[in-house]
Write a protein that holds these residues in place. Structure first.
Motif, mmCIF file in Angstrom:
data_model
loop_
_atom_site.group_PDB
_atom_site.id
_atom_site.type_symbol
_atom_site.label_atom_id
_atom_site.label_comp_id
_atom_site.label_asym_id
_atom_site.label_seq_id
_atom_site.Cartn_x
_atom_site.Cartn_y
_atom_site.Cartn_z
ATOM 1 N N THR A 116 0.825 -1.207 0.000
ATOM 2 C CA THR A 116 0.000 0.000 0.000
ATOM 3 C C THR A 116 0.859 1.256 0.000
ATOM 4 O O THR A 116 0.578 2.223 -0.725
ATOM 5 C CB THR A 116 -0.943 0.011 1.218
ATOM 6 O OG1 THR A 116 -1.782 -1.143 1.169
ATOM 7 C CG2 THR A 116 -1.812 1.259 1.222
ATOM 8 N N LEU A 117 1.927 1.255 0.781
ATOM 9 C CA LEU A 117 2.802 2.424 0.844
ATOM 10 C C LEU A 117 3.526 2.650 -0.478
ATOM 11 O O LEU A 117 3.699 3.795 -0.906
ATOM 12 C CB LEU A 117 3.808 2.255 1.986
ATOM 13 C CG LEU A 117 3.213 2.330 3.393
ATOM 14 C CD1 LEU A 117 4.260 1.963 4.438
ATOM 15 C CD2 LEU A 117 2.642 3.703 3.684
ATOM 16 N N VAL A 118 3.938 1.567 -1.129
ATOM 17 C CA VAL A 118 4.581 1.708 -2.448
ATOM 18 C C VAL A 118 3.555 2.166 -3.482
ATOM 19 O O VAL A 118 3.806 3.088 -4.270
ATOM 20 C CB VAL A 118 5.231 0.384 -2.886
ATOM 21 C CG1 VAL A 118 5.760 0.502 -4.311
ATOM 22 C CG2 VAL A 118 6.367 0.007 -1.937
ATOM 23 N N GLN A 119 2.379 1.525 -3.486
ATOM 24 C CA GLN A 119 1.341 1.839 -4.470
ATOM 25 C C GLN A 119 0.924 3.306 -4.396
ATOM 26 O O GLN A 119 0.694 3.956 -5.417
ATOM 27 C CB GLN A 119 0.132 0.941 -4.235
ATOM 28 C CG GLN A 119 -1.035 1.189 -5.193
ATOM 29 C CD GLN A 119 -2.337 0.645 -4.657
ATOM 30 O OE1 GLN A 119 -2.704 0.899 -3.510
ATOM 31 N NE2 GLN A 119 -3.031 -0.117 -5.478
ATOM 32 N N THR A 120 0.814 3.836 -3.178
ATOM 33 C CA THR A 120 0.363 5.216 -2.989
ATOM 34 C C THR A 120 1.523 6.211 -2.960
ATOM 35 O O THR A 120 1.328 7.395 -2.665
ATOM 36 C CB THR A 120 -0.438 5.341 -1.679
ATOM 37 O OG1 THR A 120 0.363 4.871 -0.580
ATOM 38 C CG2 THR A 120 -1.712 4.516 -1.743
ATOM 39 N N GLN A 121 2.724 5.727 -3.266
ATOM 40 C CA GLN A 121 3.926 6.559 -3.343
ATOM 41 C C GLN A 121 4.227 7.275 -2.029
ATOM 42 O O GLN A 121 4.757 8.377 -2.007
ATOM 43 C CB GLN A 121 3.808 7.565 -4.496
ATOM 44 C CG GLN A 121 3.662 6.889 -5.846
ATOM 45 C CD GLN A 121 3.570 7.880 -6.994
ATOM 46 O OE1 GLN A 121 4.026 9.012 -6.895
ATOM 47 N NE2 GLN A 121 2.991 7.442 -8.089
ATOM 48 N N LYS A 122 3.898 6.598 -0.925
ATOM 49 C CA LYS A 122 4.279 7.124 0.384
ATOM 50 C C LYS A 122 5.731 6.780 0.708
ATOM 51 O O LYS A 122 6.334 7.395 1.581
ATOM 52 C CB LYS A 122 3.352 6.554 1.474
ATOM 53 C CG LYS A 122 1.914 7.035 1.369
ATOM 54 C CD LYS A 122 1.807 8.527 1.594
ATOM 55 C CE LYS A 122 0.353 8.997 1.603
ATOM 56 N NZ LYS A 122 0.248 10.460 1.774
ATOM 57 N N VAL A 123 6.254 5.761 0.044
ATOM 58 C CA VAL A 123 7.663 5.408 0.190
ATOM 59 C C VAL A 123 8.246 5.174 -1.191
ATOM 60 O O VAL A 123 7.516 4.912 -2.150
ATOM 61 C CB VAL A 123 7.853 4.120 1.042
ATOM 62 C CG1 VAL A 123 7.374 4.334 2.464
ATOM 63 C CG2 VAL A 123 7.168 2.925 0.406
ATOM 64 N N THR A 124 9.568 5.270 -1.280
ATOM 65 C CA THR A 124 10.249 4.936 -2.520
ATOM 66 C C THR A 124 10.072 3.442 -2.791
ATOM 67 O O THR A 124 10.162 2.626 -1.883
ATOM 68 C CB THR A 124 11.740 5.268 -2.403
ATOM 69 O OG1 THR A 124 11.876 6.660 -2.074
ATOM 70 C CG2 THR A 124 12.465 4.974 -3.706
ATOM 71 N N SER A 125 9.802 3.090 -4.023
ATOM 72 C CA SER A 125 9.550 1.696 -4.372
ATOM 73 C C SER A 125 10.741 0.815 -4.030
ATOM 74 O O SER A 125 11.892 1.194 -4.234
ATOM 75 C CB SER A 125 9.252 1.587 -5.870
ATOM 76 O OG SER A 125 8.970 0.251 -6.219
ATOM 77 N N PHE A 126 10.465 -0.356 -3.461
ATOM 78 C CA PHE A 126 11.508 -1.321 -3.152
ATOM 79 C C PHE A 126 11.001 -2.716 -3.480
ATOM 80 O O PHE A 126 9.794 -2.942 -3.612
ATOM 81 C CB PHE A 126 11.945 -1.236 -1.691
ATOM 82 C CG PHE A 126 10.813 -1.139 -0.706
ATOM 83 C CD1 PHE A 126 9.931 -2.195 -0.500
ATOM 84 C CD2 PHE A 126 10.618 0.023 0.033
ATOM 85 C CE1 PHE A 126 8.896 -2.107 0.402
ATOM 86 C CE2 PHE A 126 9.579 0.126 0.938
ATOM 87 C CZ PHE A 126 8.718 -0.950 1.127
ATOM 88 N N PRO A 127 11.887 -3.690 -3.633
ATOM 89 C CA PRO A 127 11.457 -5.041 -4.023
ATOM 90 C C PRO A 127 10.608 -5.701 -2.939
ATOM 91 O O PRO A 127 10.936 -5.628 -1.750
ATOM 92 C CB PRO A 127 12.770 -5.799 -4.206
ATOM 93 C CG PRO A 127 13.839 -4.779 -4.245
ATOM 94 C CD PRO A 127 13.347 -3.591 -3.508
ATOM 95 N N VAL A 128 9.533 -6.350 -3.360
ATOM 96 C CA VAL A 128 8.714 -7.176 -2.475
ATOM 97 C C VAL A 128 8.695 -8.577 -3.084
ATOM 98 O O VAL A 128 8.069 -8.799 -4.121
ATOM 99 C CB VAL A 128 7.286 -6.631 -2.323
ATOM 100 C CG1 VAL A 128 6.482 -7.521 -1.372
ATOM 101 C CG2 VAL A 128 7.306 -5.188 -1.800
ATOM 102 N N VAL A 129 9.410 -9.493 -2.453
ATOM 103 C CA VAL A 129 9.594 -10.838 -2.994
ATOM 104 C C VAL A 129 8.792 -11.834 -2.174
ATOM 105 O O VAL A 129 8.944 -11.913 -0.949
ATOM 106 C CB VAL A 129 11.088 -11.236 -2.978
ATOM 107 C CG1 VAL A 129 11.271 -12.644 -3.535
ATOM 108 C CG2 VAL A 129 11.919 -10.220 -3.765
#
Length: 245
Positions: free
Chosen positions: A180-193
């Motif tokens: 959710t944080l990545v999708q809403t650009q609240k955080v810089t995108s990082f890998p989710v494996v």
């Protein structure tokens, strides 16, 4: 008792007449006979919450590159997922990455064990729970939290990638918080494996066949997730995220 007609300075505040208190601020502070009900008020909770953020930031600020490993606390030591998590922790540490877990048993313990035995930084971010007691013995840098949201902030702030092993509600909560944080650009995108196709494929199928068709998610949202059964690939994916590759 102070005369009601007196003018009274309470710190920077002027009080007069009926506004004059019966006791001084220091007197109330030093009164050991007073009620302890203030320990359970929201203003005191705010201070506790603040202290958790200060402690977390102060402890982890110089941690360096790190990866969070999530997974079930219920996984036994003879489960293949336990062995995989231990190897994952070891390989991450050998790559120069600190390993952050929730500090509990099961998958968390395994990842911490692998990292610690490889000479790496093995971080445990514990949480006060009625059915868990403290951090596992393989943690060499640990903090125990009262509040889930303060703890979650530390995971997101100090991890450059997430590896999600098989787990239950807590693991799913951490997974979807990150997404959710990545999708809403609240955080810089990082890998989710996601590690373990036999465990996670059904969830990905539901996303594609139900949520995507319904319009509840977009394809770019699903592209945030990467599925693998290969430890080397999992490590490579999060290591690439560290370097922005």
């Amino acid at each position: 008792m102070l005369n009601e007609r007196e003018r009274y300075m309470q710190g920077p505040v002027l009080r007069a007449g009926e506004q004059v208190p019966d006791t001084t601020t220091d007197q109330r502070l030093l009164d050991s006979q007073g009620s302890a009900s203030w320990l359970h008020t929201d203003p005191w909770r705010v201070l506790r919450i603040q202290s958790e953020f200060v402690e977390g930031f102060g402890t982890l600020a110089e941690l360096g590159p790190a990866v969070a490993v999530f997974g079930s606390a219920r996984t036994s030591s003879d489960d293949p997922s336990y062995a995989a998590a231990e190897q994952l922790g070891r390989r991450l540490a050998e790559t120069g990455l600190a390993v952050i877990t929730g500090g509990g048993p099961g998958i968390m313990e395994a990842a911490n064990k692998g990292a610690a035995e490889a000479g790496g930084v093995s971080v445990g971010l514990g949480i006060e729970l009625p059915f868990e007691s403290g951090l596992n013995r393989h943690v060499n840098l640990g903090i125990n939290f009262r509040y889930f949201f303060a703890r979650k902030t530390m995971f997101v702030k100090y991890a450059q990638g997430f590896v999600v092993m098989p787990g239950g509600f807590g693991t799913l909560d951490e997974l979807f918080e990150a997404l959710t944080l990545v999708q809403t650009q609240k955080v810089t995108s990082f890998p989710v494996v996601l590690f373990g196709s036999s465990y996670w494929q059904g969830l990905l199928d539901w996303f594609r066949d139900t949520a995507l068709r319904h319009g509840s998610v977009a394809q770019r949202d699903l592209d945030l997730l990467q599925l693998t059964d290969d430890l080397d690939e999992a490590v490579a994916l999060v290591a690439a995220g560290r370097s922005g590759g």
